[in-house]
Design a protein around this motif. Structure first.
Motif, PDB file in Angstrom:
ATOM      1  N   PRO A  98       0.821  -1.197   0.000  1.00 25.41           N
ATOM      2  CA  PRO A  98       0.000   0.000   0.000  1.00 25.41           C
ATOM      3  C   PRO A  98       0.864   1.260   0.000  1.00 25.41           C
ATOM      4  CG  PRO A  98       0.286  -0.779   2.235  1.00 25.41           C
ATOM      5  CD  PRO A  98       1.173  -1.618   1.355  1.00 25.41           C
ATOM      6  N   MET A  99       0.324   2.326  -0.576  1.00 23.33           N
ATOM      7  CA  MET A  99       0.990   3.626  -0.596  1.00 23.33           C
ATOM      8  C   MET A  99       0.286   4.586   0.357  1.00 23.33           C
ATOM      9  SD  MET A  99       1.757   4.472  -4.586  1.00 23.33           S
ATOM     10  CE  MET A  99       2.178   6.153  -4.141  1.00 23.33           C
ATOM     11  N   TRP A 100       1.053   5.563   0.820  1.00 26.78           N
ATOM     12  CA  TRP A 100       0.434   6.662   1.564  1.00 26.78           C
ATOM     13  C   TRP A 100      -0.494   7.418   0.616  1.00 26.78           C
ATOM     14  CZ3 TRP A 100       0.054  11.907   1.008  1.00 26.78           C
ATOM     15  CH2 TRP A 100      -0.365  12.625   2.132  1.00 26.78           C
ATOM     16  N   PRO A 101      -1.701   7.786   0.974  1.00 27.08           N
ATOM     17  CA  PRO A 101      -2.338   7.690   2.292  1.00 27.08           C
ATOM     18  C   PRO A 101      -3.260   6.483   2.447  1.00 27.08           C
ATOM     19  CG  PRO A 101      -3.593   9.183   0.924  1.00 27.08           C
ATOM     20  CD  PRO A 101      -2.488   8.640   0.056  1.00 27.08           C
ATOM     21  N   PHE A 102      -3.068   5.445   1.612  1.00 32.58           N
ATOM     22  CA  PHE A 102      -3.958   4.280   1.639  1.00 32.58           C
ATOM     23  C   PHE A 102      -3.358   3.134   2.458  1.00 32.58           C
ATOM     24  CE2 PHE A 102      -4.204   6.349  -2.591  1.00 32.58           C
ATOM     25  CZ  PHE A 102      -5.486   6.865  -2.508  1.00 32.58           C
ATOM     26  N   HIS A 103      -2.361   3.409   3.250  1.00 31.41           N
ATOM     27  CA  HIS A 103      -1.540   2.374   3.871  1.00 31.41           C
ATOM     28  C   HIS A 103      -2.014   1.918   5.243  1.00 31.41           C
ATOM     29  CE1 HIS A 103      -0.382   5.992   5.969  1.00 31.41           C
ATOM     30  NE2 HIS A 103       0.162   5.247   6.902  1.00 31.41           N
ATOM     31  N   THR A 104      -2.967   2.579   5.849  1.00 32.74           N
ATOM     32  CA  THR A 104      -3.188   2.403   7.289  1.00 32.74           C
ATOM     33  C   THR A 104      -3.682   1.015   7.679  1.00 32.74           C
ATOM     34  OG1 THR A 104      -5.422   3.331   7.131  1.00 32.74           O
ATOM     35  CG2 THR A 104      -3.628   4.860   7.629  1.00 32.74           C
ATOM     36  N   TRP A 105      -4.197   0.237   6.729  1.00 27.84           N
ATOM     37  CA  TRP A 105      -4.627  -1.120   7.060  1.00 27.84           C
ATOM     38  C   TRP A 105      -3.433  -2.039   7.314  1.00 27.84           C
ATOM     39  CZ3 TRP A 105      -2.823  -5.134   4.178  1.00 27.84           C
ATOM     40  CH2 TRP A 105      -2.370  -4.861   2.890  1.00 27.84           C
ATOM     41  N   LEU A 106      -2.274  -1.745   6.714  1.00 29.93           N
ATOM     42  CA  LEU A 106      -1.157  -2.691   6.746  1.00 29.93           C
ATOM     43  C   LEU A 106      -0.559  -2.884   8.140  1.00 29.93           C
ATOM     44  CD1 LEU A 106       0.794  -4.572   5.293  1.00 29.93           C
ATOM     45  CD2 LEU A 106       2.233  -2.600   4.792  1.00 29.93           C
ATOM     46  N   PRO A 107      -0.220  -1.823   8.897  1.00 29.20           N
ATOM     47  CA  PRO A 107       0.377  -2.062  10.217  1.00 29.20           C
ATOM     48  C   PRO A 107      -0.516  -2.897  11.137  1.00 29.20           C
ATOM     49  CG  PRO A 107       0.694   0.221   9.548  1.00 29.20           C
ATOM     50  CD  PRO A 107      -0.253  -0.377   8.570  1.00 29.20           C
ATOM     51  N   ASP A 108      -1.827  -2.640  11.106  1.00 32.25           N
ATOM     52  CA  ASP A 108      -2.733  -3.427  11.942  1.00 32.25           C
ATOM     53  C   ASP A 108      -2.779  -4.880  11.493  1.00 32.25           C
ATOM     54  OD1 ASP A 108      -3.688  -1.362  13.719  1.00 32.25           O
ATOM     55  OD2 ASP A 108      -4.785  -0.538  12.030  1.00 32.25           O
ATOM     56  N   ALA A 109      -2.890  -5.092  10.181  1.00 29.50           N
ATOM     57  CA  ALA A 109      -2.983  -6.463   9.678  1.00 29.50           C
ATOM     58  C   ALA A 109      -1.694  -7.238   9.936  1.00 29.50           C
ATOM     59  CB  ALA A 109      -3.290  -6.443   8.176  1.00 29.50           C
ATOM     60  N   ALA A 110      -0.552  -6.620   9.660  1.00 25.24           N
ATOM     61  CA  ALA A 110       0.728  -7.308   9.846  1.00 25.24           C
ATOM     62  C   ALA A 110       1.010  -7.582  11.314  1.00 25.24           C
ATOM     63  CB  ALA A 110       1.856  -6.477   9.237  1.00 25.24           C
ATOM     64  N   SER A 111       0.606  -6.641  12.185  1.00 23.64           N
ATOM     65  CA  SER A 111       0.870  -6.812  13.608  1.00 23.64           C
ATOM     66  C   SER A 111      -0.009  -7.885  14.237  1.00 23.64           C
ATOM     67  CB  SER A 111       0.661  -5.480  14.344  1.00 23.64           C
ATOM     68  OG  SER A 111       0.886  -5.622  15.717  1.00 23.64           O
ATOM     69  N   GLU A 112      -1.252  -7.988  13.784  1.00 24.35           N
ATOM     70  CA  GLU A 112      -2.173  -8.948  14.389  1.00 24.35           C
ATOM     71  C   GLU A 112      -2.112 -10.325  13.741  1.00 24.35           C
ATOM     72  OE1 GLU A 112      -3.838  -8.396  17.166  1.00 24.35           O
ATOM     73  OE2 GLU A 112      -2.857  -6.438  17.176  1.00 24.35           O
ATOM     74  N   ALA A 113      -1.641 -10.416  12.509  1.00 21.56           N
ATOM     75  CA  ALA A 113      -1.556 -11.704  11.829  1.00 21.56           C
ATOM     76  C   ALA A 113      -0.422 -12.541  12.414  1.00 21.56           C
ATOM     77  CB  ALA A 113      -1.327 -11.488  10.338  1.00 21.56           C
ATOM     78  N   THR A 114      -0.467 -13.844  12.172  1.00 19.59           N
ATOM     79  CA  THR A 114       0.679 -14.679  12.504  1.00 19.59           C
ATOM     80  C   THR A 114       1.847 -14.272  11.610  1.00 19.59           C
ATOM     81  OG1 THR A 114       0.116 -16.375  10.881  1.00 19.59           O
ATOM     82  CG2 THR A 114      -0.842 -16.598  13.091  1.00 19.59           C
ATOM     83  N   PRO A 115       3.088 -14.554  12.005  1.00 21.11           N
ATOM     84  CA  PRO A 115       4.230 -14.184  11.159  1.00 21.11           C
ATOM     85  C   PRO A 115       4.141 -14.759   9.747  1.00 21.11           C
ATOM     86  CG  PRO A 115       4.995 -14.715  13.357  1.00 21.11           C
ATOM     87  CD  PRO A 115       3.530 -15.042  13.328  1.00 21.11           C
ATOM     88  N   GLY A 116       3.684 -16.002   9.627  1.00 18.71           N
ATOM     89  CA  GLY A 116       3.570 -16.600   8.298  1.00 18.71           C
ATOM     90  C   GLY A 116       2.577 -15.864   7.421  1.00 18.71           C
ATOM     91  N   THR A 117       1.425 -15.525   7.978  1.00 23.33           N
ATOM     92  CA  THR A 117       0.436 -14.762   7.220  1.00 23.33           C
ATOM     93  C   THR A 117       0.976 -13.391   6.856  1.00 23.33           C
ATOM     94  OG1 THR A 117      -1.387 -15.923   8.308  1.00 23.33           O
ATOM     95  CG2 THR A 117      -1.900 -13.829   7.259  1.00 23.33           C
ATOM     96  N   ALA A 118       1.704 -12.752   7.780  1.00 27.36           N
ATOM     97  CA  ALA A 118       2.294 -11.445   7.494  1.00 27.36           C
ATOM     98  C   ALA A 118       3.263 -11.525   6.326  1.00 27.36           C
ATOM     99  CB  ALA A 118       2.998 -10.912   8.741  1.00 27.36           C
ATOM    100  N   VAL A 119       4.005 -12.620   6.224  1.00 24.28           N
ATOM    101  CA  VAL A 119       4.929 -12.796   5.098  1.00 24.28           C
ATOM    102  C   VAL A 119       4.167 -12.780   3.781  1.00 24.28           C
ATOM    103  CG1 VAL A 119       6.517 -14.405   3.973  1.00 24.28           C
ATOM    104  CG2 VAL A 119       6.662 -14.040   6.437  1.00 24.28           C
ATOM    105  N   LEU A 120       3.061 -13.504   3.721  1.00 23.95           N
ATOM    106  CA  LEU A 120       2.295 -13.557   2.473  1.00 23.95           C
ATOM    107  C   LEU A 120       1.595 -12.239   2.186  1.00 23.95           C
ATOM    108  CD1 LEU A 120       0.784 -17.164   2.596  1.00 23.95           C
ATOM    109  CD2 LEU A 120       2.900 -16.365   1.544  1.00 23.95           C
ATOM    110  N   LEU A 121       1.123 -11.556   3.228  1.00 28.77           N
ATOM    111  CA  LEU A 121       0.475 -10.253   3.030  1.00 28.77           C
ATOM    112  C   LEU A 121       1.441  -9.249   2.429  1.00 28.77           C
ATOM    113  CD1 LEU A 121      -1.653  -9.599   6.257  1.00 28.77           C
ATOM    114  CD2 LEU A 121      -2.507  -9.916   3.939  1.00 28.77           C
TER     115      LEU A 121
END
Length: 536
Positions: free
Chosen positions: A251-274
């Motif tokens: 995602p690019m700024w200013p459309f990026h705000t979903w990424l930190p929440d998703a990556a932080s709450e997902a398992t590490p493996g899911t974060a890798v694929l995201l």
């Protein structure tokens, strides 16, 4: 059309794994793990076969297959690859078995995911569900890179949200539901804009000599030879529909705000694929669809896009420096990296676009490795907080050394894979947009700050009481991280392994936006010799 269905076989193999897992009885659910790993390894084998069958001196799109799907609307199941799609398919096929092995125990007992306080979070899904969804996501990611029918691309583009949503929402941390819904809503909104643009492009083609078509090759050729022309305002609106969808996904700024929440709450493996694969669909789409289908609009919006990309690059790096949560730190570094990739795409030069494509692959490897190493640390300590660690290198030297090597790759140390990518992006951007290149260069300095600060806080100094008795990497974890580190080193010295595929494809893109470029061989030579001096 290819005599052997290489791409359909590659795409369909993980789907067969899903079917095999689905028929497992509950008492044999543990077999889902080896089945998923086997299916992903077979898919990797077929992806390598795709690369062997691909002829770098041949036509741009190869291994093509096409079958009628919805004849009334000229929609086909059409797949083919150029060099750009091929290297992204290879990256996906490499990362998925690594993620499956890293996620081996993520559905055990109470799920393996952690709340911010470090207590295990309850999992809603079974072992079968986890590994079936990982394989389903692999099928869709392979399919989206191979699709050459624009409607098919859109359908798969949207379908990737389904397994990703459940992987975040069912196996993540305490705020997993919030993160999953936010991820879904942002991407659905972008997808709706893209759907409107796809319909608009179809209508435009029906009023042209080309006739109604969804074929990317047909439409791209028609745009190039002038058979398909669109009014200035129409082309700009269609460009924006595609671009915003891809910017959300990137995602690019200013459309990026979903990424930190998703990556932080997902398992590490899911974060890798995201972050390692799914987000690449956005930059891949910009390179292929935005530039080739809407060349005049691309020229018109390039200054605006470059401003957004520069903001993303600097903003993401600055926020990464201020993070105390390891997973959010990596997520913000990716916002910065995706800004650089976008600068390379919209530099509209051969070097910039080769660098951007190579960067997509190298970012997937280095950032994927960072997420996995962070996951290993979290599983040992029970916390994502950087302040919860200290002196790890004294009790787990192999973990600390691997972390340092991967971190240095992320900050683009010469000799490691990301350096070549950043070098080409910045040199390519400097040819036409020196101001953007100069601002983009600041990301390298900021990357050194957040990576070395992170390493210093967690790995050096006196051993914190919380990490006493820390175990070093075990055999499974070495099998997970070893291939990624090996690829990071090899591609740092021999980037031509990938640029030999990338250059012939990229050489045809700037022609659509009327940009003078170097010959493909010259760019391949630049990426190998100017990067490290030993890439031939």
């Amino acid at each position: 059309m290819s005599a052997f269905p290489y791409l359909s076989t590659t795409i369909g193999t993980p789907l067969l794994g899903v079917a095999a897992i689905a028929v497992l009885p509950k008492e044999r659910a543990a077999l889902a793990r080896p089945i998923a790993l086997l299916a992903s390894l077979v898919a990797l084998g077929f992806a390598i076969a795709d690369a062997v069958a691909f002829k770098t001196g041949g036509p741009r799109f190869q291994l093509s297959e096409s079958y009628a799907w919805i004849p009334t609307f000229h929609v086909n199941y059409s797949v083919a690859v150029d060099g750009v799609a091929l290297v992204l398919i290879l990256m996906t096929a490499v990362l998925v078995p690594v993620v499956i092995l890293a996620s081996w125990h993520d559905a055990d007992a109470r799920g393996g995911a952690l709340t911010p306080q470090g207590s295990p979070a309850e999992s809603k899904r079974s072992v079968r569900g986890l590994f079936a969804q990982l394989l389903a996501l692999e099928t869709l990611m392979l399919g989206v890179f191979a699709a050459t029918d624009i409607f098919l691309f859109y359908v798969i583009f949207e379908a990737t949200l389904i397994p990703a949503y459940f992987l975040i929402g069912s196996y993540g941390g305490a705020r997993r539901s919030y993160a999953a819904v936010k991820f879904l809503l942002y991407n659905l909104l972008g997808g709706l804009l893209m759907l409107a643009a796809v319909i608009g492009l179809y209508v435009a083609s029906t009023h042209s000599p080309v006739g109604a078509a969804f074929s990317f090759q047909t439409l791209s050729k028609a745009v190039g030879d002038g058979s398909l022309t669109m009014a200035g305002s129409t082309e700009k609106w269609l460009f924006l529909g595609f671009f915003i969808a891809f910017a959300v996904k990137a995602p690019m700024w200013p459309f990026h705000t979903w990424l930190p929440d998703a990556a932080s709450e997902a398992t590490p493996g899911t974060a890798v694929l995201l972050v390692g694969v799914l987000d690449k669909i956005g930059t891949f789409g910009m390179l292929r669809f935005c530039l080739e289908l809407f060349p005049h609009a691309s020229h018109y919006f390039t200054p605006l896009v470059l401003v957004l990309a520069v903001i993303s690059t600097i903003y993401g790096a600055l926020l990464a420096i201020g993070q105390t949560d390891m997973m959010r730190l990596i997520a913000y570094t990716s916002v910065s990296h995706f800004g650089l990739i976008t600068i390379g795409v919209f530099a509209l030069t051969a070097r910039g676009e080769v660098g951007a494509t190579l960067y997509m692959v190298n970012h997937g490897l280095s950032t994927g490795a960072l997420f996995l190493l962070a996951g290993f640390m979290i599983s040992r300590r029970g916390s994502k907080s950087i302040d919860a660690f200290g002196g790890v290198q004294k009790v787990a030297p192999l973990l600390a050394g691997t972390f340092l090597a991967v971190g240095l790759s992320s900050l683009a140390l010469p000799g490691l894979s990301s350096f070549v990518s950043e070098f080409l992006v910045l040199v390519g951007a400097f040819e036409k947009y020196p101001v953007a290149a100069i601002f983009g260069t600041t990301a390298i300095v900021l990357a050194a700050l957040y990576i070395l600060w992170w390493y210093q806080r967690t790995m050096t100094g006196p051993v914190a009481s919380s990490v006493e008795g820390f175990k070093d990497l075990n055999r499974r974890e070495l099998a997970v991280i070893g291939p990624l580190v090996a690829l990071i080193v090899v591609l740092g010295f021999v980037p031509s392994i990938l640029t030999n595929f990338i250059n012939p494809a990229v050489s045809q893109i700037p022609a659509h936006v009327q940009i003078t470029q170097q010959a493909p061989h010259s760019v391949a030579q630049d990426s190998a010799t100017q990067g490290n001096g030993s890439g031939q």
